[in-house]
Every structure is written in structure tokens, then in C-alpha cells.
Design an enzyme around this catalytic site. Structure first.
Site, PDB file in Angstrom:
ATOM      1  N   PHE A 193       0.831  -1.220   0.000  1.00 48.10           N
ATOM      2  CA  PHE A 193       0.000   0.000   0.000  1.00 48.10           C
ATOM      3  C   PHE A 193       0.862   1.265   0.000  1.00 48.10           C
ATOM      4  CE2 PHE A 193      -3.155  -2.912   2.219  1.00 48.10           C
ATOM      5  CZ  PHE A 193      -3.899  -3.115   1.067  1.00 48.10           C
ATOM      6  N   GLN A 232     -38.148  19.599   4.449  1.00 47.36           N
ATOM      7  CA  GLN A 232     -37.247  19.585   5.613  1.00 47.36           C
ATOM      8  C   GLN A 232     -36.314  18.379   5.606  1.00 47.36           C
ATOM      9  OE1 GLN A 232     -39.223  19.899   9.387  1.00 47.36           O
ATOM     10  NE2 GLN A 232     -39.112  22.129   9.364  1.00 47.36           N
ATOM     11  N   GLU A 266      -3.034   6.214   6.972  1.00 48.14           N
ATOM     12  CA  GLU A 266      -2.337   7.027   7.991  1.00 48.14           C
ATOM     13  C   GLU A 266      -2.926   6.811   9.381  1.00 48.14           C
ATOM     14  OE1 GLU A 266      -0.853  10.934   7.027  1.00 48.14           O
ATOM     15  OE2 GLU A 266      -1.149  10.487   4.914  1.00 48.14           O
ATOM     16  N   GLY A 284     -31.206   8.879  -7.326  1.00 45.31           N
ATOM     17  CA  GLY A 284     -30.625   7.997  -8.351  1.00 45.31           C
ATOM     18  C   GLY A 284     -29.427   8.615  -9.047  1.00 45.31           C
TER      19      GLY A 284
HETATM   20  N1  COS Z   1       6.054  11.182  18.476  1.00 45.70           N
HETATM   21  C1  COS Z   1       7.221  10.815  19.048  1.00 45.70           C
HETATM   22  N2  COS Z   1       7.388   9.629  19.685  1.00 45.70           N
HETATM   23  C2  COS Z   1       6.351   8.795  19.707  1.00 45.70           C
HETATM   24  C3  COS Z   1       5.102   9.113  19.134  1.00 45.70           C
HETATM   25  C4  COS Z   1       4.981  10.372  18.505  1.00 45.70           C
HETATM   26  N3  COS Z   1       3.829  10.754  17.935  1.00 45.70           N
HETATM   27  N4  COS Z   1       4.255   8.088  19.331  1.00 45.70           N
HETATM   28  C5  COS Z   1       4.934   7.144  20.025  1.00 45.70           C
HETATM   29  N5  COS Z   1       6.198   7.579  20.239  1.00 45.70           N
HETATM   30  C6  COS Z   1       7.243   6.879  20.976  1.00 45.70           C
HETATM   31  C7  COS Z   1       6.781   6.541  22.373  1.00 45.70           C
HETATM   32  O1  COS Z   1       7.018   7.614  23.259  1.00 45.70           O
HETATM   33  C8  COS Z   1       7.636   5.335  22.715  1.00 45.70           C
HETATM   34  O2  COS Z   1       8.937   5.810  23.057  1.00 45.70           O
HETATM   35  P1  COS Z   1       9.848   5.063  24.159  1.00 45.70           P
HETATM   36  O3  COS Z   1      10.081   3.675  23.622  1.00 45.70           O
HETATM   37  O4  COS Z   1      11.088   5.893  24.206  1.00 45.70           O
HETATM   38  O5  COS Z   1       9.036   5.063  25.413  1.00 45.70           O
HETATM   39  C9  COS Z   1       7.751   4.611  21.394  1.00 45.70           C
HETATM   40  O6  COS Z   1       7.529   5.628  20.379  1.00 45.70           O
HETATM   41  C10 COS Z   1       6.745   3.497  21.237  1.00 45.70           C
HETATM   42  O7  COS Z   1       5.454   4.051  21.435  1.00 45.70           O
HETATM   43  P2  COS Z   1       4.173   3.145  21.720  1.00 45.70           P
HETATM   44  O8  COS Z   1       4.479   2.203  22.854  1.00 45.70           O
HETATM   45  O9  COS Z   1       2.981   4.036  21.850  1.00 45.70           O
HETATM   46  O10 COS Z   1       4.103   2.281  20.378  1.00 45.70           O
HETATM   47  P3  COS Z   1       3.081   1.162  19.902  1.00 45.70           P
HETATM   48  O11 COS Z   1       3.856   0.089  19.269  1.00 45.70           O
HETATM   49  O12 COS Z   1       2.121   0.825  21.007  1.00 45.70           O
HETATM   50  O13 COS Z   1       2.277   1.874  18.683  1.00 45.70           O
HETATM   51  C11 COS Z   1       0.711   3.280  17.561  1.00 45.70           C
HETATM   52  C12 COS Z   1       1.676   3.040  18.750  1.00 45.70           C
HETATM   53  C13 COS Z   1      -0.430   2.300  17.498  1.00 45.70           C
HETATM   54  C14 COS Z   1       0.179   4.684  17.810  1.00 45.70           C
HETATM   55  C15 COS Z   1       1.508   3.265  16.236  1.00 45.70           C
HETATM   56  O14 COS Z   1       1.977   1.960  15.928  1.00 45.70           O
HETATM   57  C16 COS Z   1       0.711   3.788  15.069  1.00 45.70           C
HETATM   58  O15 COS Z   1       0.616   4.995  14.859  1.00 45.70           O
HETATM   59  N6  COS Z   1       0.112   2.907  14.261  1.00 45.70           N
HETATM   60  C17 COS Z   1      -0.608   3.282  13.063  1.00 45.70           C
HETATM   61  C18 COS Z   1       0.336   3.367  11.945  1.00 45.70           C
HETATM   62  C19 COS Z   1      -0.271   3.949  10.738  1.00 45.70           C
HETATM   63  O16 COS Z   1      -0.720   5.074  10.725  1.00 45.70           O
HETATM   64  N7  COS Z   1      -0.237   3.150   9.672  1.00 45.70           N
HETATM   65  C20 COS Z   1      -0.644   3.588   8.412  1.00 45.70           C
HETATM   66  C21 COS Z   1       0.556   3.632   7.531  1.00 45.70           C
HETATM   67  S1  COS Z   1       0.872   5.112   6.751  1.00 45.70           S
HETATM   68  S2  COS Z   1      -0.393   5.096   5.279  1.00 45.70           S
END
Ligand code: COS
Length: 380
Positions: A155, A276, A361, A338
């Protein structure tokens, strides 16, 4: 609403709207459904001035501005979604270099991206790692003065047309087995291979890459080894609010079309806007749109002020605006009856185009997770 924006931002907004109606709309009519970025669209966007806010002035942009990125996407997404995707990908693939690039990398890549001479992309998602970014399996292994990358990225928008990209891969160490790192990759590097051109419900340049011993020079490592996860999250923090802006633009087009149609369509001896049941739908769209606009602009203003709450606001804006836009466009089809489901009708096209925005995203559910995490982490 407009009082939230400076005079300069309002002038930029007017510029984007004029570009959308006078230049982009005729090109959209000519090019129609596309699943690549033709030269005419490349040139049109390069000359539009819309890439400027994605890049600092020192590297060919007009100064990084979340507000203007959102205004640009809001203006063009409802007119021609492929143009919006190209603009968004230039941000997703360019911003990691703005954030983490060294001087040589910034000088080498950013001016060409700002000028639209090169298109870029953002390679994060994989077959087994969508919402769960830490599950990425693509790996980079050091080999002399190169890294060798193997794995699949699924993707990847603009993947067929992109000249380069930023790829996020696993670089495990004994202490950090899940460490991710980012690399700048270029089309033409041995091992760059588009394996599958994916067909979506609405036309879109989107592919699956298979990187088979992709050899990347060590100087293309972006930021520190192990810094990839945070870099990806920071990039999404900026760009998610702009997904909300794109949704807002699509919803506005749907509402405008619905108003026009409801005024002219006559049933039971009167314009349907006088019923409405129809006029309330228009009112509900206006409420959804204004709320989405407030949330998107607020998130962008916070981002430009380096407010730490911008990440939370970005997820709120993305979630609300994409869900609200989907509701508006669905109701717009209802108003059109339609005619709304006829292939080629503007609202029919928007209905197919809006749907992926609630997914990419970060799905709506992932935004809820992020929002809830912020709330729970906040000190009392
Ligand atoms: N900015 C800076 N640091 C960030 C952050 C942000 N926005 N979000 C998380 N972090 C950091 C955390 O602070 C943590 O740091 P430490 O390890 O130093 O404590 C680390 O990154 C891991 O964070 P977290 O535990 O929250 O990670 P997870 O694996 O639980 O994942 C989500 C968090 C679900 C929010 C993330 O995987 C995500 O955004 N997933 C969706 C991805 C996405 O958008 N996919 C589409 C692809 S692009 S089309």
C-alpha cells in the site's frame, strides 16, 4: 473561522482555491481516472506553489507550515484526488528528511522535492505490519559501505511514479530487537522492484514493493540507527491533520453539489430543498464541515506553534474530519437520489474517494487509541 488565519494564510488559501478551480479542474477533466502521476500533473503541481509549505525556505520551500499544507489539501482534494495524493506523498516522503536529514541529505534531496522535479513516497506498511508499526519485518543489514534491504512494503501510494522514497526497516540490536531505522532510497538502486500495482476502489497510484537485496549507501541512513519508529510517528503527527483537511475539501464539494441539486430538482411540485427532510441534511453537513474545519485548523495552528498537544489534536482532527466527510458524502448521495449513484457523478466519485481516508495514515480506531493514550498519560 477565517479569523483563525493570518492575512498571509488567507492569501495563500485564495491562491490554492484559484489554482484548484482554474488550473486543476480542467486538468482533472482531461486526465480522469489515473493510477500513475502523468507528466502534465507533475508539471501542474510543480508550478502551483503548493509544495512550498512542505519545505523550509533554506531548501527551496516557502517555510514549513502545517496551516498551509492543510489549506492546500482542503482546496484540491475535492477537485482532483490524485493531485491531493501526490501533494500528500511529497509531504510524507519529504518531512522525514526535513526532520532527521543531515545537511548533505537536505541539500541533495529537498530542493528537488520542493520544486516538484522529483516525486517521493513513504514506505512504512507491510503485509504483516499495518496498524502495528513495530511488527515491521523488512530488514537492513550492513554490508561494507552499504546496507542491504530485504522485504515487502504494501500500500505504497505514488510507488509507481515515485523517483525516491523513505523506507522504514528493522535494524535489530541485542538491546533493541525491534529497533527501526529509516533510509532514503532511490528508483534505480539495484533491488528496487514494484511487484504489484494494487487496484483500489477509487483510482490511485499504489503498489507493493518487493525489495530484493536493495543496496543503499550508508550515507542514506536517515537519522540515527534505531530512530525510525519515532521519525515515522512524528511524520504522521504532521500529515494526519492534513488528511482531515483533504476530507474537509471533499465534504465541502459534496455539500456544494447537494445545495445546487436540491435547489434545481423539482418533485411533488416544488424544489426538493423546500422539504425539511432534504434541507436538514444540508444543515447537518454544514455542522459537520464547520466542526471539521475548526479541528483541522486548530491542530495545524498548534503544530506551527510547536505546541506539544499538536499530536493529540492531529489525531482528533483526522478522526473527526474523515468520519464527518464520509457522513456528508453519504448524505449527498441521498440528496441526489438515483443521480448520485450514477457512475461518473461527482458525489459517486467522492463516495469512493473518501472511504480510504478513514483507513490510511492510521485507522479511526488507531486514532482513538492514540487519543486515549494521550488522555491517560496526561498528568492530573
Ligand atoms: N512522536 C514521538 N514519539 C512517539 C510518538 C509520537 N507521535 N508516538 C509514540 N512515540 C514513541 C513513544 O514515546 C515510545 O517511546 P519510548 O520507547 O522511548 O518510550 C515509542 O515511540 C513506542 O510508542 P508506543 O508504545 O505508543 O508504540 P506502539 O507500538 O504501542 O504503537 C501506535 C503506537 C499504534 C500509535 C503506532 O503503531 C501507530 O501509529 N500505528 C498506526 C500506523 C499507521 O498510521 N499506519 C498507516 C501507515 S501510513 S499510510
Amino acid at each position: 473561522m477565517h479569523s483563525l488565519l493570518s492575512q498571509e494564510d488567507l492569501a495563500f488559501k485564495a491562491h490554492c482555491e484559484a489554482f484548484a478551480s482554474q488550473t486543476l479542474a480542467p486538468l482533472a477533466k482531461k486526465l480522469g481516472d489515473i493510477n500513475d502521476v502523468p507528466q502534465e500533473l507533475r508539471t501542474c503541481l510543480a508550478e502551483s506553489g503548493l509544495y512550498g509549505p512542505l519545505f523550509p525556505e533554506a531548501y527551496g520551500g516557502t517555510g514549513l507550515s502545517a496551516v498551509r499544507i492543510c489549506l492546500a489539501r482542503e482546496a484540491i482534494a475535492g477537485v482532483y484526488a490524485p493531485a491531493d495524493t501526490t501533494l500528500a506523498m511529497q509531504g510524507l516522503g519529504g518531512y522525514p528528511i526535513v526532520l532527521a536529514g543531515n545537511e548533505d541529505q537536505k541539500k541533495k534531496y529537498l530542493p528537488k522535492l520542493a520544486a516538484g522535479q522529483r516525486l517521493t513516497t513513504f514506505c512504512l506498511t507491510e503485509p504483516e505490519a499495518g496498524s502495528d508499526v513495530s511488527a515491521i519485518q523488512t530488514r537492513a543489514v550492513a554490508d561494507g559501505d552499504h546496507f542491504v534491504i530485504n522485504g515487502r512494503k504494501r500500500f505504497i501510494s505514488n510507488g509507481f511514479s515515485a523517483d525516491m522514497g523513505v523506507v522504514f526497516v528493522k535494524t535489530p540490536t541485542a538491546e533493541k530487537p525491534n529497533a527501526l531505522s529509516a533510509f532514503i532510497i532511490e528508483k534505480g538502486m539495484p533491488g528496487w522492484n514494484v511487484d504489484w500495482r494494487i487496484e483500489l476502489m477509487a483510482s490511485h497510484d499504489i503498489v507493493e514493493f518487493e525489495f530484493n537485496n536493495l543496496r543503499v549507501p550508508k550515507e542514506n541512513l536517515l537519522g540515527p540507527v534505531g530512530g525510525g519508529f519515532k521519525l515515522a510517528m512524528q511524520t504522521l503527527d504532521l500529515m494526519r491533520m492534513s488528511v482531515g483537511a483533504a476530507a474537509l475539501g471533499m465534504a465541502r464539494t459534496a455539500m456544494e453539489r447537494s445545495i445546487q441539486y436540491a435547489r434545481k430538482r423539482v418533485q411533488f411540485g416544488q424544489q426538493i430543498s423546500k422539504f425539511q427532510g432534504v434541507s436538514f441534511k444540508l444543515a447537518e453537513m454544514a455542522v459537520d464541515i464547520e466542526a471539521a474545519q475548526c479541528l483541522v485548523y486548530l491542530a495545524a495552528i498548534k503544530k506551527d506553534r510547536s505546541d506539544p498537544a499538536a499530536s493529540l489534536s492531529s489525531s482528533i482532527a483526522k478522526l473527526h474530519a474523515t468520519e464527518a466527510a464520509f457522513r456528508c458524502i453519504d448524505q449527498a448521495i441521498q440528496v441526489h437520489g438515483g443521480m448520485g449513484v450514477v457512475k461518473g457523478a461527482v458525489v459517486e466519485r467522492l463516495y469512493r474517494e473518501i472511504r480510504p481516508l478513514r483507513v490510511y495514515e492510521g485507522t479511526t480506531e488507531i486514532q482513538k487509541l492514540i487519543i486515549a493514550n494521550h488522555l491517560i498519560k496526561q498528568p492530573k
